[in-house]
Design an enzyme around this catalytic site. Structure first.
Site, PDB file in Angstrom:
ATOM      1  N   ASP A   9       0.863  -1.186   0.000  1.00  0.00           N
ATOM      2  CA  ASP A   9       0.000   0.000   0.000  1.00  0.00           C
ATOM      3  C   ASP A   9       0.894   1.228   0.000  1.00  0.00           C
ATOM      4  OD1 ASP A   9      -2.489   1.527   0.314  1.00  0.00           O
ATOM      5  OD2 ASP A   9      -1.822   1.917   2.350  1.00  0.00           O
ATOM      6  N   SER A  10       0.285   2.396  -0.203  1.00  0.00           N
ATOM      7  CA  SER A  10       1.045   3.646  -0.123  1.00  0.00           C
ATOM      8  C   SER A  10       1.457   3.970   1.310  1.00  0.00           C
ATOM      9  CB  SER A  10       0.188   4.795  -0.657  1.00  0.00           C
ATOM     10  OG  SER A  10      -0.893   5.019   0.229  1.00  0.00           O
ATOM     11  N   TYR A  41      -0.906   8.417  -2.690  1.00  0.00           N
ATOM     12  CA  TYR A  41      -0.913   8.103  -4.123  1.00  0.00           C
ATOM     13  C   TYR A  41      -2.110   8.755  -4.828  1.00  0.00           C
ATOM     14  CZ  TYR A  41       2.569   4.273  -3.788  1.00  0.00           C
ATOM     15  OH  TYR A  41       3.705   3.518  -3.629  1.00  0.00           O
ATOM     16  N   GLY A  42      -3.152   9.021  -4.062  1.00  0.00           N
ATOM     17  CA  GLY A  42      -4.417   9.488  -4.645  1.00  0.00           C
ATOM     18  C   GLY A  42      -4.310  10.651  -5.613  1.00  0.00           C
ATOM     19  N   ASN A  73      -6.477   0.807  -3.257  1.00  0.00           N
ATOM     20  CA  ASN A  73      -7.449   0.940  -4.360  1.00  0.00           C
ATOM     21  C   ASN A  73      -6.878   1.734  -5.515  1.00  0.00           C
ATOM     22  OD1 ASN A  73     -10.412   0.053  -3.289  1.00  0.00           O
ATOM     23  ND2 ASN A  73      -9.109   0.737  -1.634  1.00  0.00           N
ATOM     24  N   THR A  74      -6.123   2.784  -5.194  1.00  0.00           N
ATOM     25  CA  THR A  74      -5.564   3.628  -6.254  1.00  0.00           C
ATOM     26  C   THR A  74      -4.606   2.798  -7.116  1.00  0.00           C
ATOM     27  OG1 THR A  74      -5.603   5.355  -4.542  1.00  0.00           O
ATOM     28  CG2 THR A  74      -4.552   5.910  -6.640  1.00  0.00           C
ATOM     29  N   GLU A 151      -2.658   8.838   8.056  1.00  0.00           N
ATOM     30  CA  GLU A 151      -1.199   8.665   8.169  1.00  0.00           C
ATOM     31  C   GLU A 151      -0.638   9.405   9.391  1.00  0.00           C
ATOM     32  OE1 GLU A 151       1.029   6.745   6.512  1.00  0.00           O
ATOM     33  OE2 GLU A 151      -0.530   5.860   5.255  1.00  0.00           O
ATOM     34  N   CYS A 185     -11.006   3.036  -0.248  1.00  0.00           N
ATOM     35  CA  CYS A 185      -9.599   3.346   0.010  1.00  0.00           C
ATOM     36  C   CYS A 185      -9.273   2.564   1.271  1.00  0.00           C
ATOM     37  CB  CYS A 185      -9.409   4.842   0.249  1.00  0.00           C
ATOM     38  SG  CYS A 185      -7.762   5.258   0.857  1.00  0.00           S
ATOM     39  N   THR A 186      -8.187   1.828   1.239  1.00  0.00           N
ATOM     40  CA  THR A 186      -7.905   0.941   2.374  1.00  0.00           C
ATOM     41  C   THR A 186      -7.560   1.712   3.648  1.00  0.00           C
ATOM     42  OG1 THR A 186      -5.659   0.691   1.517  1.00  0.00           O
ATOM     43  CG2 THR A 186      -7.238  -1.054   0.995  1.00  0.00           C
TER      44      THR A 186
HETATM   45  N1  DGL Z   1      -4.815   3.254   0.645  1.00  0.00           N
HETATM   46  C1  DGL Z   1      -4.783   3.663  -0.679  1.00  0.00           C
HETATM   47  C2  DGL Z   1      -6.033   3.408  -1.452  1.00  0.00           C
HETATM   48  O1  DGL Z   1      -6.723   2.477  -1.113  1.00  0.00           O
HETATM   49  C3  DGL Z   1      -3.954   4.837  -1.068  1.00  0.00           C
HETATM   50  C4  DGL Z   1      -4.345   6.161  -0.589  1.00  0.00           C
HETATM   51  C5  DGL Z   1      -3.380   7.236  -1.014  1.00  0.00           C
HETATM   52  O2  DGL Z   1      -2.160   7.003  -0.891  1.00  0.00           O
HETATM   53  O3  DGL Z   1      -3.824   8.285  -1.480  1.00  0.00           O
HETATM   54  O4  DGL Z   1      -6.341   4.061  -2.420  1.00  0.00           O
END
Ligand code: DGL
Length: 271
Positions: A9-10, A41-42, A73-74, A151, A185-186
């Site tokens: 994950d990010s 990452y979004g 998810n991203t 975070e 989003c996780t």
């Molecule tokens: N946890 C991630 C997701 O499910 C990434 C969120 C992010 O880094 O913006 O999209």
């Protein structure tokens, strides 16, 4: 040593999936990578998310995983197909499991989806939901403020409540009978209590973690690769950014001590 399941994950978001894997498949060993140096990452362009995801997969391959979970998810929206070509082992994303879980829950057929800018713009949930159930009505909302709050470990403050209330205003006021909301989003399960308070008791919150863990089990079962050992596994955690907050959140969320190894990305990775 038994082959692990690699989860990435990010940042800390994929821990929501890791926890469910530990619950459903307690004999499986996990290697987890949180790219905390480059989170979120979004807001990033698709190409960058693909490159980052491939770099993490390259890193994790040295641990000889039997399956890779893109617990973001991203990254699932943008990089799942790329990673499937990159490695020889099965790769599981979180979007199809989340869509299946929501369709199993909704009575009204009106499903909300919240996620990062990238996930919502990709329309990956809408596509997955409509593939499985063409008549479903999907209403989506990007919530870019949530990941930085998670975070920082800021799950239950007034600031978090205000951010959640403001981001979910349109979904709360939605004039049709929205009865379930996909946490697309996780990171968002960390905010589940606040999201639920804002949305009210009639809206069920759907996290893809449970369904993703079920999919992992069925893929491993099919391949005859479920862990056979009687020993309890020792998991390994890696993060690319500052380790203190990652470790704090991970231990709080998982309810156990973790072995964390900070990874120093090359400057070329960061830039
Ligand atoms: N946890 C991630 C997701 O499910 C990434 C969120 C992010 O880094 O913006 O999209």
């Amino acid at each position: 040593m038994q082959q692990p399941i690699a989860i990435l994950d990010s940042g800390v978001g994929g821990l929501t999936v890791a926890k469910e894997v530990m619950r459903q498949l307690p004999r499986e060993r996990i290697v987890y990578f949180g790219d905390t140096a480059r989170t979120p990452y979004g807001p990033r362009p698709a190409g960058e998310v693909v490159r980052f995801t491939e770099e993490i997969v390259d890193y994790l391959v040295q641990y000889d995983p039997k399956l890779i979970v893109i617990a973001c998810n991203t990254a699932t929206a943008f990089a799942l197909e790329h990673v499937k070509k990159q490695v020889k082992v099965p790769v599981v994303g979180v979007i199809h499991p989340g869509a299946r879980a929501a369709l199993g829950k909704t009575d009204s057929g009106v499903v909300g989806v919240i996620g990062t800018d990238g996930t919502i713009k990709s329309r990956a949930y809408e596509t997955a939901l409509k593939q499985l159930s063409p008549d479903v009505h999907v209403v989506s909302q990007a919530c870019p403020a949530f990941v930085p709050l998670v975070e920082q470990g800021n799950f239950r403050s007034e600031e978090t409540y205000a951010a959640v209330r403001s981001a979910l205003f349109h979904l709360r006021e939605y004039p049709f009978d929205l009865d379930c909301l996909i946490l697309g989003c996780t990171h968002y399960p960390f905010l589940a209590e606040t999201i639920s308070e804002v949305m009210g008791p009639r809206v069920a919150l759907i996290s893809s973690a449970e369904e993703t863990a079920r999919e992992i089990r069925s893929v491993l079962q099919e391949q005859g690769k479920l862990a056979a050992t009687r020993l309890m596994p020792v998991h390994q955690f890696f993060c690319s950014g500052q380790p203190v907050m990652f470790k704090f959140i991970a231990q709080q969320w998982l309810g156990e001590h973790i072995e964390l190894t900070p990874v120093v990305w090359q400057v070329s990775h960061i830039g």
